[in-house]
Design an enzyme around this catalytic site. Structure first.
Site, short mmCIF file in Angstrom:
data_model
loop_
_atom_site.label_atom_id
_atom_site.label_comp_id
_atom_site.label_asym_id
_atom_site.label_seq_id
_atom_site.Cartn_x
_atom_site.Cartn_y
_atom_site.Cartn_z
N SER A 1 -4.82 45.15 21.97
CA SER A 1 -5.98 45.71 21.27
C SER A 1 -7.22 45.35 22.07
CB SER A 1 -6.06 45.10 19.86
OG SER A 1 -7.31 45.37 19.25
N TYR B 1 -6.95 37.94 13.76
CA TYR B 1 -6.40 39.06 14.55
C TYR B 1 -6.73 38.85 16.02
CZ TYR B 1 -5.48 43.90 15.97
OH TYR B 1 -4.99 45.02 16.59
#
Length: 219
Positions: free
Chosen positions: A78, A91
């Site tokens: 990501s 995250y």
């Protein structure tokens, strides 16, 4: 458990096709909220899915790849594996861990003829990732004193979401490219929306980058 299921799935694939050429680790979700309000159980779940699951699936295929002296492992990371953002510290932590694991592993596995790739997407319009993150935030507590920061940061994220234009098909094309291009390239940025922050993180000085980010998220 995940590793045992992975071996079973791999065995079925090998029996049917005679061998496996590539593995794509794409499972993941994102916790959204203030770190102080996250439970130990949710933190564990974040790493179980985004990091330990990847490790289990990868470990399960390595004997097959080593025997063939070939194979490609694609780990979907990501933009949050490149640059840190508030409200997604867990995250971020899981994706930073995935990036470090993947890069280190790539050096080990190159000696066995196995290639590791990292694909870094940003916001994708047609998945349930954002809805899951919103649900997680709705179930998390906001400790006293963070209220103004959460509101201000939410406005920044609204602007970031408005810049999303990529679809899951766009990301799939980059994953396919990474899997089939025959190179030892490690990282692929998959969506345009994160390009400015990726360049700021990787191409500017630490002082310039941190100044940019602190100004953006100043409450």
């Amino acid at each position: 458990m995940a590793q045992r299921r992975g071996r079973h799935a791999y065995g079925d694939g090998i029996d049917r096709f005679g061998g496996i050429d590539a593995v794509v680790n794409n499972a993941g979700f994102g916790l959204f909220g203030i770190f102080e309000g996250a439970s130990r159980e949710k933190i564990q779940e974040q790493f179980d899915v985004n990091v330990f699951g990847v490790m289990d699936v990868t470990r399960a295929i390595l004997a097959h790849f080593r025997a063939r002296r070939s194979g490609t492992i694609v780990n979907v990371s990501s933009g949050a594996g490149v640059f840190g953002l508030p409200m997604i510290s867990l995250y971020n932590a899981s994706k930073f861990a995935l990036e470090g694991f993947s890069e280190s592993l790539s050096y080990e596995l190159a000696s066995q003829g196995i290639t590791v790739k990292i694909v870094e997407p940003g916001g994708v319009l047609d998945t349930k990732f954002g809805a899951r993150s919103s649900d997680e935030f709705g179930n998390a507590s906001v400790p006293a004193g963070y209220e103004d920061f959460v509101v201000a940061t939410g406005k920044v994220f609204e602007g970031l979401r408005a810049s999303r234009h990529a679809s899951s098909e766009d990301v799939a094309k980059v994953i396919f490219e990474a899997t089939t291009d025959g190179t030892d390239r490690l990282r692929y940025v998959a969506t345009e929306d994160i390009q400015p922050l990726v360049r700021a993180r990787r191409e500017s000085s630490e002082e310039a980058y941190m100044g940019l980010m602190r100004e953006r998220f100043r409450n």
